[in-house]
Design a protein around this motif. Structure first.
Motif, PDB file in Angstrom:
ATOM      1  N   SER A  80      35.572  27.036  42.822  1.00 28.87           N
ATOM      2  CA  SER A  80      35.442  28.215  41.975  1.00 28.87           C
ATOM      3  C   SER A  80      36.521  28.212  40.911  1.00 28.87           C
ATOM      4  O   SER A  80      37.504  27.473  40.997  1.00 28.87           O
ATOM      5  CB  SER A  80      35.554  29.488  42.813  1.00 28.87           C
ATOM      6  OG  SER A  80      36.854  29.618  43.325  1.00 28.87           O
ATOM      7  N   GLY A  81      36.329  29.072  39.931  1.00 35.79           N
ATOM      8  CA  GLY A  81      37.312  29.224  38.861  1.00 35.79           C
ATOM      9  C   GLY A  81      38.415  30.174  39.288  1.00 35.79           C
ATOM     10  O   GLY A  81      38.466  30.668  40.415  1.00 35.79           O
ATOM     11  N   ASP A  82      39.312  30.453  38.350  1.00 36.28           N
ATOM     12  CA  ASP A  82      40.452  31.319  38.654  1.00 36.28           C
ATOM     13  C   ASP A  82      40.044  32.746  38.978  1.00 36.28           C
ATOM     14  O   ASP A  82      40.690  33.411  39.779  1.00 36.28           O
ATOM     15  CB  ASP A  82      41.423  31.321  37.459  1.00 36.28           C
ATOM     16  CG  ASP A  82      42.064  29.950  37.260  1.00 36.28           C
ATOM     17  OD1 ASP A  82      42.195  29.225  38.274  1.00 36.28           O
ATOM     18  OD2 ASP A  82      42.423  29.622  36.119  1.00 36.28           O
ATOM     19  N   ALA A  83      39.002  33.243  38.382  1.00 34.97           N
ATOM     20  CA  ALA A  83      38.581  34.627  38.589  1.00 34.97           C
ATOM     21  C   ALA A  83      37.691  34.794  39.820  1.00 34.97           C
ATOM     22  O   ALA A  83      37.209  35.886  40.082  1.00 34.97           O
ATOM     23  CB  ALA A  83      37.842  35.135  37.355  1.00 34.97           C
TER      24      ALA A  83
ATOM     25  N   PHE B 207      31.441  27.601  40.409  1.00 31.98           N
ATOM     26  CA  PHE B 207      30.862  26.642  39.479  1.00 31.98           C
ATOM     27  C   PHE B 207      29.437  26.392  39.961  1.00 31.98           C
ATOM     28  O   PHE B 207      29.194  25.567  40.824  1.00 31.98           O
ATOM     29  CB  PHE B 207      31.650  25.327  39.465  1.00 31.98           C
ATOM     30  CG  PHE B 207      33.069  25.479  39.001  1.00 31.98           C
ATOM     31  CD1 PHE B 207      33.372  26.148  37.833  1.00 31.98           C
ATOM     32  CD2 PHE B 207      34.099  24.939  39.731  1.00 31.98           C
ATOM     33  CE1 PHE B 207      34.669  26.277  37.394  1.00 31.98           C
ATOM     34  CE2 PHE B 207      35.405  25.060  39.306  1.00 31.98           C
ATOM     35  CZ  PHE B 207      35.690  25.739  38.128  1.00 31.98           C
ATOM     36  N   GLY B 208      28.484  27.122  39.438  1.00 27.33           N
ATOM     37  CA  GLY B 208      27.106  27.060  39.913  1.00 27.33           C
ATOM     38  C   GLY B 208      26.852  28.217  40.858  1.00 27.33           C
ATOM     39  O   GLY B 208      27.443  29.288  40.715  1.00 27.33           O
TER      40      GLY B 208
ATOM     41  N   LYS C 101      27.198  33.909  43.503  1.00 34.00           N
ATOM     42  CA  LYS C 101      27.993  33.264  42.463  1.00 34.00           C
ATOM     43  C   LYS C 101      29.466  33.649  42.519  1.00 34.00           C
ATOM     44  O   LYS C 101      30.223  33.320  41.614  1.00 34.00           O
ATOM     45  CB  LYS C 101      27.435  33.611  41.083  1.00 34.00           C
ATOM     46  CG  LYS C 101      26.042  33.067  40.855  1.00 34.00           C
ATOM     47  CD  LYS C 101      25.585  33.316  39.446  1.00 34.00           C
ATOM     48  CE  LYS C 101      24.219  32.672  39.248  1.00 34.00           C
ATOM     49  NZ  LYS C 101      23.841  32.608  37.857  1.00 34.00           N
ATOM     50  N   THR C 102      29.886  34.365  43.573  1.00 33.82           N
ATOM     51  CA  THR C 102      31.283  34.778  43.698  1.00 33.82           C
ATOM     52  C   THR C 102      31.802  34.484  45.096  1.00 33.82           C
ATOM     53  O   THR C 102      31.030  34.313  46.044  1.00 33.82           O
ATOM     54  CB  THR C 102      31.443  36.287  43.434  1.00 33.82           C
ATOM     55  OG1 THR C 102      30.632  37.006  44.372  1.00 33.82           O
ATOM     56  CG2 THR C 102      31.038  36.661  42.017  1.00 33.82           C
ATOM     57  N   LEU C 103      33.119  34.441  45.229  1.00 31.06           N
ATOM     58  CA  LEU C 103      33.752  34.276  46.532  1.00 31.06           C
ATOM     59  C   LEU C 103      33.609  35.570  47.322  1.00 31.06           C
ATOM     60  O   LEU C 103      33.420  36.643  46.755  1.00 31.06           O
ATOM     61  CB  LEU C 103      35.233  33.937  46.360  1.00 31.06           C
ATOM     62  CG  LEU C 103      35.555  32.611  45.669  1.00 31.06           C
ATOM     63  CD1 LEU C 103      37.053  32.497  45.442  1.00 31.06           C
ATOM     64  CD2 LEU C 103      35.063  31.442  46.501  1.00 31.06           C
ATOM     65  N   GLY C 104      33.720  35.481  48.647  1.00 28.80           N
ATOM     66  CA  GLY C 104      33.663  36.665  49.494  1.00 28.80           C
ATOM     67  C   GLY C 104      32.519  36.598  50.483  1.00 28.80           C
ATOM     68  O   GLY C 104      31.863  35.573  50.656  1.00 28.80           O
ATOM     69  N   ALA C 105      32.288  37.723  51.152  1.00 27.84           N
ATOM     70  CA  ALA C 105      31.242  37.813  52.172  1.00 27.84           C
ATOM     71  C   ALA C 105      29.921  38.236  51.530  1.00 27.84           C
ATOM     72  O   ALA C 105      29.895  39.144  50.702  1.00 27.84           O
ATOM     73  CB  ALA C 105      31.642  38.803  53.246  1.00 27.84           C
TER      74      ALA C 105
ATOM     75  N   VAL D 182      31.961  32.958  51.590  1.00 29.36           N
ATOM     76  CA  VAL D 182      32.185  31.903  50.610  1.00 29.36           C
ATOM     77  C   VAL D 182      33.691  31.845  50.336  1.00 29.36           C
ATOM     78  O   VAL D 182      34.288  32.839  49.916  1.00 29.36           O
ATOM     79  CB  VAL D 182      31.391  32.172  49.313  1.00 29.36           C
ATOM     80  CG1 VAL D 182      31.625  31.062  48.309  1.00 29.36           C
ATOM     81  CG2 VAL D 182      29.912  32.310  49.620  1.00 29.36           C
ATOM     82  N   VAL D 183      34.292  30.684  50.601  1.00 27.89           N
ATOM     83  CA  VAL D 183      35.737  30.514  50.465  1.00 27.89           C
ATOM     84  C   VAL D 183      36.045  29.309  49.585  1.00 27.89           C
ATOM     85  O   VAL D 183      35.178  28.494  49.292  1.00 27.89           O
ATOM     86  CB  VAL D 183      36.413  30.348  51.846  1.00 27.89           C
ATOM     87  CG1 VAL D 183      36.244  31.590  52.689  1.00 27.89           C
ATOM     88  CG2 VAL D 183      35.872  29.141  52.568  1.00 27.89           C
ATOM     89  N   VAL D 184      37.315  29.195  49.217  1.00 26.30           N
ATOM     90  CA  VAL D 184      37.790  28.073  48.418  1.00 26.30           C
ATOM     91  C   VAL D 184      38.130  26.931  49.368  1.00 26.30           C
ATOM     92  O   VAL D 184      38.747  27.153  50.406  1.00 26.30           O
ATOM     93  CB  VAL D 184      39.036  28.483  47.612  1.00 26.30           C
ATOM     94  CG1 VAL D 184      39.579  27.323  46.819  1.00 26.30           C
ATOM     95  CG2 VAL D 184      38.712  29.650  46.710  1.00 26.30           C
TER      96      VAL D 184
END
Length: 154
Positions: free
Chosen positions: A83-86, A90-91, A122-126, A145-147
């Motif tokens: 993922s990006g900084d925010a 990516f996808g 499209k975002t991190l988290g549950a 979804v984690v880094v």
């Protein structure tokens, strides 16, 4: 237009069903994505073959579906993606990604076509996903979804 479904399509039918749909829907969506084939007289052999294959892979009873549902809801699914900084990915996360994460977490093998994401992840988290196990049984699976660790150690 009369078509034979090769995969389950929400709101339309299951694999092996013969249905009538609008010409544009069949030509522009169902047939190019291999969800259906045109109906022909010779296609009746295909219908029987598709139905036999569906019966082999399908969960037969509600009791089996409830057992798989209990297994799925007891699994903690973590999916590591870049993922990006925010926190934007990516996808996006696909049903195939979720199916492989469920299996990697020790859950039962799930067909990716049975996983419904609702909206694209499209975002991190549950995030909450739904798995159609049987026409009467749906399992809710929480996907975190984690880094990945390689990126964490920067």
């Amino acid at each position: 237009m009369k078509i034979i479904l090769t995969h389950e399509v929400s709101g339309l039918g299951a694999a092996g069903d013969v249905v009538d749909v609008k010409d544009g829907y069949a030509r522009n969506y169902l047939i190019p994505r291999k969800f259906a084939i045109r109906w022909t007289k010779g296609g009746e052999k295909d219908v029987e073959q598709i139905r036999r294959a569906r019966k082999i892979h399908e969960i037969q009873t509600i009791e089996q579906a409830n057992q798989v549902k209990a297994q799925l809801e007891g699994v903690k699914v973590r999916l590591a993606v870049r993922s990006g900084d925010a926190g934007r990915l990516f996808g996006s996360v696909t049903p195939a990604d979720v199916a492989s994460a469920i299996k990697a977490a020790g859950g039962p093998e799930v067909d990716k076509r049975r996983i419904e994401l609702g909206s694209p992840i499209k975002t991190l988290g549950a995030h909450e996903t739904s798995v159609r196990l049987h026409p009467e049984v749906d399992a809710k699976v929480s996907v975190e979804v984690v880094v990945p660790c390689e990126i964490c150690s920067r």
